[in-house]
Structure formats: structure tokens, C-alpha cells
Scaffold this active site. Structure first.
Site, mmCIF file in Angstrom:
data_model
loop_
_atom_site.group_PDB
_atom_site.id
_atom_site.type_symbol
_atom_site.label_atom_id
_atom_site.label_comp_id
_atom_site.label_asym_id
_atom_site.label_seq_id
_atom_site.Cartn_x
_atom_site.Cartn_y
_atom_site.Cartn_z
ATOM 1 C CE LYS A 42 -3.093 -2.277 3.151
ATOM 2 N NZ LYS A 42 -3.670 -2.201 4.459
ATOM 3 C CG ASP A 102 14.600 -2.876 3.510
ATOM 4 O OD1 ASP A 102 15.551 -2.115 3.987
ATOM 5 O OD2 ASP A 102 14.057 -3.742 4.393
ATOM 6 C CG PHE A 151 10.837 1.084 10.119
ATOM 7 C CD1 PHE A 151 11.155 -0.273 9.658
ATOM 8 C CD2 PHE A 151 9.672 1.557 10.386
ATOM 9 C CE1 PHE A 151 10.174 -0.761 8.698
ATOM 10 C CE2 PHE A 151 8.462 0.999 9.356
ATOM 11 C CZ PHE A 151 8.626 -0.210 8.995
ATOM 12 C CG ASP A 158 2.632 0.380 7.247
ATOM 13 O OD1 ASP A 158 3.573 0.116 6.369
ATOM 14 O OD2 ASP A 158 2.226 -0.809 7.839
HETATM 15 P P1 IMP Z 1 12.102 -5.159 0.212
HETATM 16 O O1 IMP Z 1 12.953 -4.122 -0.730
HETATM 17 O O2 IMP Z 1 11.676 -6.361 -0.826
HETATM 18 O O3 IMP Z 1 12.727 -5.617 1.369
HETATM 19 O O4 IMP Z 1 10.808 -4.522 0.762
HETATM 20 C C1 IMP Z 1 10.338 -3.071 0.466
HETATM 21 C C2 IMP Z 1 9.117 -2.849 1.063
HETATM 22 O O5 IMP Z 1 9.436 -3.166 2.633
HETATM 23 C C3 IMP Z 1 8.553 -1.602 1.277
HETATM 24 O O6 IMP Z 1 7.660 -1.600 -0.165
HETATM 25 C C4 IMP Z 1 7.763 -1.258 2.447
HETATM 26 O O7 IMP Z 1 6.598 -1.810 2.254
HETATM 27 C C5 IMP Z 1 8.620 -2.349 3.290
HETATM 28 N N1 IMP Z 1 9.632 -1.288 3.972
HETATM 29 C C6 IMP Z 1 11.116 -1.432 4.083
HETATM 30 N N2 IMP Z 1 11.492 -0.437 4.837
HETATM 31 C C7 IMP Z 1 10.610 0.179 5.144
HETATM 32 C C8 IMP Z 1 10.452 1.289 6.190
HETATM 33 O O8 IMP Z 1 11.693 2.043 6.645
HETATM 34 N N3 IMP Z 1 9.354 1.827 6.431
HETATM 35 C C9 IMP Z 1 8.133 1.156 6.185
HETATM 36 N N4 IMP Z 1 8.198 0.221 5.154
HETATM 37 C C10 IMP Z 1 9.383 -0.397 4.910
HETATM 38 MG MG MG Z 2 5.780 -1.497 -0.105
#
Ligand code: IMP
Ligand code: MG
Length: 174
Positions: A42, A102, A151, A158
Site C-alpha cells: 500500500k 530495502d 525505519f 507505515d
Molecule cells: P524489500 O525491498 O523487498 O525488502 O521490501 C520493500 C518493502 O518493505 C517496502 O515496499 C515497504 O513496504 C517495506 N519497508 C521497508 N523499509 C521500510 C521502512 O523503513 N518503512 C516502512 N516500510 C518499509
Molecule cells: Mg511497500
């Protein structure tokens, strides 16, 4: 333990400037070619809403749900598609719109997902990136900010579904 939003890390004006900068780059890239923006739910919905209103190239939009389950090691865990993209993808320029990259697992999975569906091109736009957290290398074509390993909440992001409504982004405090 309860968490509260701490200091403002990126304020409204900084977000606005970044959105404008990204929009200029996207407009220059696609010019008169149509692009399908796919927002990842979202977290991207606020960014997406501001971004599309700055675009001058022909634009369509859709949203997709995806969740990555990291396994805490070097490799990425599973990525589950929780909502499919409904728009036709074949021969379409696709621009994935993420709030934050991330580990990179979600976006690297999604790039391949759209390539496999026959997209004409697949690019990635993200408002935030945490390079120090990367498990898989993913190229971000349009980026707002590189941030440290903190974070972030607000502007769509969120913590346990809270704080998405804030106009600016805060670091979460324990
Ligand atoms: P990744 O790159 O597959 O690890 O996932 C990214 C997702 O993790 C993002 O779309 C967010 O939903 C969530 N996420 C990662 N870091 C944060 C943060 O600092 N705040 C909020 N959501 C985060
Ligand atoms: Mg996301």
C-alpha cells in the site's frame, strides 16, 4: 514495546522537490510514449498520487500487491503476489512505483515478473532507498533519496498500518 514517530527526517518541501525532480526525469525519458505506472500497495499510494499529477507523458496506472518474506540470509525469501496487475502488459512500457527499496527482493522479483509478461521496457521508480540493507542488486532508474538504515513512517509508509497519513516522513522511535 510501543513505537512512536520521532524526528522529521524528510519534510514536506523536500518531498515535493524530490517528486518534481523525478517527474522531470520521467517526462524526459518517455516523452510522447505511453507508460503504465504500477504502484506497489500500500505504501506507494501517496507518492503515486502526487507523482502522476506532475507527468506530461501519456500515463496509465494500476496497482499491485506484493509481499517479500526475507529469510534473514544473503538470499531473498519468497515474494507473494497478493494482488495481480489487471492492465495488459505486453508491449507496454512499465514503470514500477515503490515507496522504498530495502532488501531489493520485492522490486527485483517484480522487474522479472513484468519482463516475463512481455513488457516493452521495465523501469523502477522509488522515493526512498536503503542501500546498506540490500540483499539483491537492483537498479533504481528514478530515485528520490538514499537514506540510512532507519525505519521510516509517513507519506504512505507505515508501521503496523499506522502513520501513513503524515505529510512528512519520520524516523520511528522505540
Ligand atoms: P524489500 O525491498 O523487498 O525488502 O521490501 C520493500 C518493502 O518493505 C517496502 O515496499 C515497504 O513496504 C517495506 N519497508 C521497508 N523499509 C521500510 C521502512 O523503513 N518503512 C516502512 N516500510 C518499509
Ligand atoms: Mg511497500
Amino acid at each position: 514495546m510501543s513505537y512512536t514517530p520521532g524526528e522529521v527526517f524528510i519534510n514536506e518541501e523536500q518531498i515535493k522537490d524530490a517528486v518534481n525532480k523525478i517527474a522531470v526525469e520521467i517526462n524526459n525519458k518517455y516523452k510522447n510514449e505511453e507508460v503504465l505506472l504500477v504502484g506497489i500497495l500500500k505504501g506507494s499510494f501517496v507518492f503515486m498520487a502526487d507523482l502522476i499529477r506532475k507527468l506530461t507523458c501519456p500515463v496509465k496506472i494500476d496497482f499491485m500487491g506484493a509481499k517479500s518474506y526475507g529469510d534473514g540470509t544473503i538470499s531473498c525469501g519468497r515474494v507473494n503476489v497478493t494482488k495481480e496487475c489487471d492492465m495488459p502488459i505486453r508491449n507496454q512500457h512499465v514503470l514500477i512505483v515503490e515507496d522504498i527499496v530495502d532488501s531489493g527482493c520485492t522490486t527485483s522479483f517484480l522487474k522479472k515478473y513484468f519482463e516475463d509478461k512481455g513488457a516493452k521496457s521495465v523501469r523502477l521508480c522509488a522515493l526512498l532507498s536503503k542501500p546498506s540493507r540490500r540483499k539483491v542488486d537492483v537498479n533504481i532508474d528514478f530515485l528520490g533519496f538514499n537514506i540510512p538504515d532507519e525505519f521510516m513512517v509517513g507519506y504512505g509508509l507505515d508501521y503496523a498500518e499506522n502513520f501513513r497519513n503524515f505529510n512528512q516522513m519520520h524516523i520511528l522511535n522505540p
